[in-house]
Design a protein around this motif. Sequence first.
Motif, mmCIF file in Angstrom:
data_model
loop_
_atom_site.group_PDB
_atom_site.id
_atom_site.type_symbol
_atom_site.label_atom_id
_atom_site.label_comp_id
_atom_site.label_asym_id
_atom_site.label_seq_id
_atom_site.Cartn_x
_atom_site.Cartn_y
_atom_site.Cartn_z
ATOM 1 N N LEU A 76 0.855 -1.181 0.000
ATOM 2 C CA LEU A 76 0.000 0.000 0.000
ATOM 3 C C LEU A 76 0.892 1.233 0.000
ATOM 4 N N CYS A 77 0.999 1.867 -1.147
ATOM 5 C CA CYS A 77 1.854 3.057 -1.231
ATOM 6 C C CYS A 77 1.302 4.145 -0.309
ATOM 7 N N VAL A 78 2.190 4.770 0.444
ATOM 8 C CA VAL A 78 1.770 5.763 1.426
ATOM 9 C C VAL A 78 1.226 7.023 0.737
ATOM 10 N N HIS A 79 1.547 7.218 -0.543
ATOM 11 C CA HIS A 79 1.100 8.423 -1.251
ATOM 12 C C HIS A 79 -0.400 8.387 -1.536
ATOM 13 N N ARG A 80 -0.858 7.401 -2.312
ATOM 14 C CA ARG A 80 -2.282 7.350 -2.678
ATOM 15 C C ARG A 80 -2.868 5.946 -2.525
ATOM 16 N N GLY A 81 -2.200 5.110 -1.771
ATOM 17 C CA GLY A 81 -2.786 3.803 -1.486
ATOM 18 C C GLY A 81 -2.763 2.816 -2.639
ATOM 19 N N THR A 82 -1.942 3.073 -3.638
ATOM 20 C CA THR A 82 -1.829 2.135 -4.765
ATOM 21 C C THR A 82 -1.105 0.865 -4.312
ATOM 22 N N ALA A 83 -1.453 -0.250 -4.936
ATOM 23 C CA ALA A 83 -0.752 -1.509 -4.612
ATOM 24 C C ALA A 83 0.673 -1.437 -5.169
ATOM 25 N N VAL A 95 9.572 0.347 -7.018
ATOM 26 C CA VAL A 95 9.053 1.604 -7.565
ATOM 27 C C VAL A 95 7.537 1.503 -7.703
ATOM 28 N N CYS A 96 6.824 2.498 -7.178
ATOM 29 C CA CYS A 96 5.357 2.510 -7.293
ATOM 30 C C CYS A 96 4.956 2.827 -8.724
ATOM 31 N N ALA A 97 3.928 2.109 -9.199
ATOM 32 C CA ALA A 97 3.502 2.250 -10.602
ATOM 33 C C ALA A 97 2.795 3.576 -10.871
ATOM 34 N N TYR A 98 2.281 4.245 -9.826
ATOM 35 C CA TYR A 98 1.422 5.414 -10.068
ATOM 36 C C TYR A 98 2.244 6.693 -10.283
ATOM 37 N N HIS A 99 3.134 7.029 -9.332
ATOM 38 C CA HIS A 99 3.929 8.259 -9.484
ATOM 39 C C HIS A 99 5.423 8.015 -9.331
ATOM 40 N N GLY A 100 5.792 6.753 -9.301
ATOM 41 C CA GLY A 100 7.220 6.429 -9.325
ATOM 42 C C GLY A 100 7.983 6.627 -8.023
ATOM 43 N N TRP A 101 7.288 6.746 -6.900
ATOM 44 C CA TRP A 101 8.019 6.843 -5.635
ATOM 45 C C TRP A 101 8.805 5.553 -5.435
ATOM 46 N N ARG A 102 9.983 5.695 -4.857
ATOM 47 C CA ARG A 102 10.873 4.533 -4.724
ATOM 48 C C ARG A 102 11.013 4.154 -3.254
#
Length: 359
Positions: A76-83, A95-102
């Motif tokens: 659960l990405c802390v930014h927007r809850g994306t898997a 790397v998160c698929a939504y905004h690329g946070w690492r």
Amino acid sequence: MDTAAESAHPAAASGPAGQRVTRPGVFADTRALRACWHPVGFSADLADGPRHCDLLGEALVLWRGPDGRPRVLSDLCVHRGTALSLGWISGEELVCAYHGWRYAADGRCVAIPQLADPGRVPAKARVAAYRAEERYGLIWVALDEPRWPLPEVPELEDGDWAVVSAGPYRWQCDAARQVENFTDFGHFPWVHPGLLGDPARPVVPRYEVRTAGHVLRYSIVRPEAANSDDFPVFGNEQDGPPQRHSRYELHLPYTIALRLGWGGERGMVYFFASQPIAADRCAGYVVIGRNYNLGQRAEVIQEFEDTIFGQDQVVVESQRPERVPFDLAAELHLKFDAVAVAYRKAMRSAGLAADPPPG
Ligand code: FES
Ligand SMILES: [Fe+2]
């Protein structure tokens, strides 16, 4: 041997419209189970990319770092809850698929590409990280500091034994129901006639359960079916009606090492562990080692296991409640159910089963 409770006050009863209803009772405690190792997947299924799994109701992402070792984070990405399992691995990071946070292996976000200085990451930008181990061809995760190490099964790490895995068997019940089914002696001739039991010999021989700490040990010599032509998987070519010598180690909460023999040199190890996906869902993993039939195709034993687990699934998913009621008064136990009685007592005394919190 423990004397089994003889009275029944079923935790499951018929409701007004004939539906089954579940009364409050003593069930596996998902909070306490966090401090135990649980399997979450086969090693072979965790290859290049991240993978999602669920453990005790928590969504996790598994991935391998450049050293090949498994890592596990909250999915659960802390930014927007994306898997995070939708993302990809880049060097040491996920790397998160939504905004690329690492994210690093310890759960810290280490780069936010939208910032002029991507390294100026706020301290709050992190997700939970957990322990992972890889053993017996499985990935294991503990959500809190584990109370006990993984069981030792040297046969599965001895290059002279052939090792085959089967499953996972995903069932709609709790992991305790699946474990109890694996070790239930009375059902073999009824649910697996001709495969694991002989309907003409349904009597369960006497056996004793010894509980030491978090491990139950018991042995039984019991009648079994002759090897079938479809599934020639056992080593029971002795004279007379086939008898199987079984030595069990049940490691709380959900792992069993079963050693089988037929009186000769041939030996087999059944290693079984159930993943508590959620309070009422599980997945069973089987790892089998044999010192005979070394060249037999893996599919022979895998198809046998698929058949056996398929026969069991129908019965176990019909059980109510879906979770093992750990109060001994909740179901009717006879002497030959001594494993279930000892298991339920041990789970309670280890604090792994408890009354639900009020409300
Ligand atoms: S939701 Fe993961 S980076 Fe935005
Ligand atoms: Fe069974």
